[in-house]
Design a protein around this motif. Sequence first.
Motif, PDB file in Angstrom:
ATOM      1  N   ALA A   5      39.442 -26.474 -16.366  1.00 49.92           N
ATOM      2  CA  ALA A   5      40.268 -25.342 -16.847  1.00 49.92           C
ATOM      3  C   ALA A   5      40.522 -24.269 -15.676  1.00 49.92           C
ATOM      4  N   PRO A   6      41.843 -23.837 -15.179  1.00 54.27           N
ATOM      5  CA  PRO A   6      42.008 -22.905 -14.339  1.00 54.27           C
ATOM      6  C   PRO A   6      42.082 -21.605 -14.871  1.00 54.27           C
ATOM      7  N   ILE A   7      40.862 -21.309 -15.464  1.00 53.93           N
ATOM      8  CA  ILE A   7      40.715 -19.950 -15.969  1.00 53.93           C
ATOM      9  C   ILE A   7      39.537 -19.236 -15.371  1.00 53.93           C
ATOM     10  N   ALA A   8      39.588 -17.772 -15.240  1.00 50.31           N
ATOM     11  CA  ALA A   8      38.679 -17.100 -14.361  1.00 50.31           C
ATOM     12  C   ALA A   8      37.181 -17.177 -14.963  1.00 50.31           C
ATOM     13  N   GLU A   9      37.151 -17.558 -16.428  1.00 48.51           N
ATOM     14  CA  GLU A   9      35.896 -17.560 -16.947  1.00 48.51           C
ATOM     15  C   GLU A   9      35.281 -18.961 -16.907  1.00 48.51           C
ATOM     16  N   TRP A  10      35.688 -19.866 -16.233  1.00 46.61           N
ATOM     17  CA  TRP A  10      35.358 -21.256 -16.308  1.00 46.61           C
ATOM     18  C   TRP A  10      33.877 -21.337 -15.653  1.00 46.61           C
ATOM     19  N   GLY A  11      33.574 -20.579 -14.646  1.00 48.05           N
ATOM     20  CA  GLY A  11      32.272 -20.625 -14.155  1.00 48.05           C
ATOM     21  C   GLY A  11      31.298 -20.500 -15.183  1.00 48.05           C
ATOM     22  N   GLN A  12      31.409 -19.451 -16.083  1.00 48.97           N
ATOM     23  CA  GLN A  12      30.585 -19.032 -17.117  1.00 48.97           C
ATOM     24  C   GLN A  12      30.821 -20.090 -18.276  1.00 48.97           C
ATOM     25  N   VAL A  13      31.989 -20.616 -18.463  1.00 49.20           N
ATOM     26  CA  VAL A  13      31.773 -21.877 -19.444  1.00 49.20           C
ATOM     27  C   VAL A  13      31.068 -22.925 -19.079  1.00 49.20           C
ATOM     28  N   GLU A  14      31.113 -23.191 -17.649  1.00 48.70           N
ATOM     29  CA  GLU A  14      30.451 -24.351 -17.400  1.00 48.70           C
ATOM     30  C   GLU A  14      28.855 -24.178 -17.529  1.00 48.70           C
ATOM     31  N   SER A  15      28.312 -22.955 -17.017  1.00 45.23           N
ATOM     32  CA  SER A  15      27.084 -22.687 -17.047  1.00 45.23           C
ATOM     33  C   SER A  15      26.332 -22.845 -18.396  1.00 45.23           C
ATOM     34  N   VAL A  16      27.166 -22.444 -19.333  1.00 44.42           N
ATOM     35  CA  VAL A  16      26.672 -22.535 -20.932  1.00 44.42           C
ATOM     36  C   VAL A  16      26.787 -23.847 -21.336  1.00 44.42           C
ATOM     37  N   LEU A  17      27.762 -24.834 -21.040  1.00 49.05           N
ATOM     38  CA  LEU A  17      27.734 -26.122 -21.214  1.00 49.05           C
ATOM     39  C   LEU A  17      26.579 -26.728 -20.699  1.00 49.05           C
TER      40      LEU A  17
END
Length: 484
Positions: free
Chosen positions: A432-444
């Motif tokens: 997803a082209p969202i600025a929060e993706w790095g955090q989303v990825e880390s949690v997942l």
Amino acid sequence: MQRSRRPFINWLTLLTLISMILVACGGAETAPTATTAPAATATTAAQVEPTTAATAETAATTEPATAEPVAGEVTLKLWHMPNGAAPADAIQAEIDAFEKANPGINVEPEMLDWGAAFQRIQTSVQGGEGPCLTQLGTTWNPTFAAMGGLRPFTAEEITAMGGSDSFVAASWATSQLQGMEGTFSIPWFADVRALAYRKDLLEKAGLKPEDAFKDWASFKTTLATIQEQNPDVAGIAFPGRNDWNVWQNSSMWIWNSGGDLLSSDLSEATFNSDAAVTGVSEFANLYSSKLTVTNTLELNSAQVDASFGDGRTFSAITGPWLISNARTAADAGGWANRTVADNLAYAEFPAGPGGSYTFVGGSNLAILKSCENAEAAVKFVQFLAGNESQLRYSQAIGMLPATKTAQADASIANDPLYSVFISAAAKGKTSAPIAEWGQVESVLNEQLGSLWDDVATAGGPVSAEVVKTRLDQAAQTVNELLGN
């Protein structure tokens, strides 16, 4: 669902978590040619819905820095990562060709390790000092664009590269930032995943690829048949939690089950839906069904590739970089097991109830806003996006070109191995082209990694309830990050 209004990004949280962001689509531990960066959620270019103006909450700007005309000798500093088996040679070949065609513009490359690159680029963006050009992992684009550190490409500059439609849709989506007008980077090469397999063992079993890999049921039957006929060969190998590709590999099972990672407006997690749980459970229970190498959950991607190349496994979830391993002589660094090398084949992922999709990642090229020679930098990016460079560089590093024209070239399109990836890329999905993706990825990644621990200790099939619990925990945290 109406997208909730939230702060564009909590910078304190982002900076705290930056150290947690791994290099997904590749990294320091990859096989010689496995090089990419974070990327994946079912997102296409059509889902990127830019607004007409930036909000006050957004650090990015859609106005490119003023480009001064190239006059006299200029030097462009380029940061790139170790792409391919001979990364310095591969990029130097492009630099030499560009400099010959553009006298007066010199390119000075510096290779960054994948593990340090994110922090180096962040420091450069924040401090205003650094290279003119940098390679970005596909999921890094939104973060740095949101920080206001990247110079957007103008419509005229993109048109000179053939326009957005000239790029693979999934790759082009990674150049955008949700909620903002502008293209903040240009796709450079694509990392596409498929299923590598031994065609000699498939023929021995009397099976055809179109039947063997048709769907999940036929795929599992095929693995069981191969193992029965070849006791020393495991059905499949894939990495467990000790890898940068944890969420990427699981995402393909989520998509193929009919699930997704985020909602269509990218506002909330959906990777814990019933369909997603079904897909992840199907993937996890390949291990409990004893269709994998016994230590697969302890392997990283490079070790998985090695187990396939050594002949220990019939199939593996991997990318196009194995082609060069197979086609290079053993005394020149290719696979020593020439039976495997001579029988390498690829298939698209078996279809689930939701279809057949694959992960598309790769790397992009970005111009930093602090670049003093932006016009020259644009010329170099346009050169690297050109057909000749796309073909030469992608094949040198074992990836796919990011442009449709290069992918349609006979040297790739008519190749029985590369052509599978071209077909798969057309149905690819990405982050997803969202600025929060790095955090989303880390949690997942954290929860999926823990799930593999559950799988290892289950002593049998892991239940859907266990999978659901892990994904629910991840979804709760992700929804908080997204302002829900």
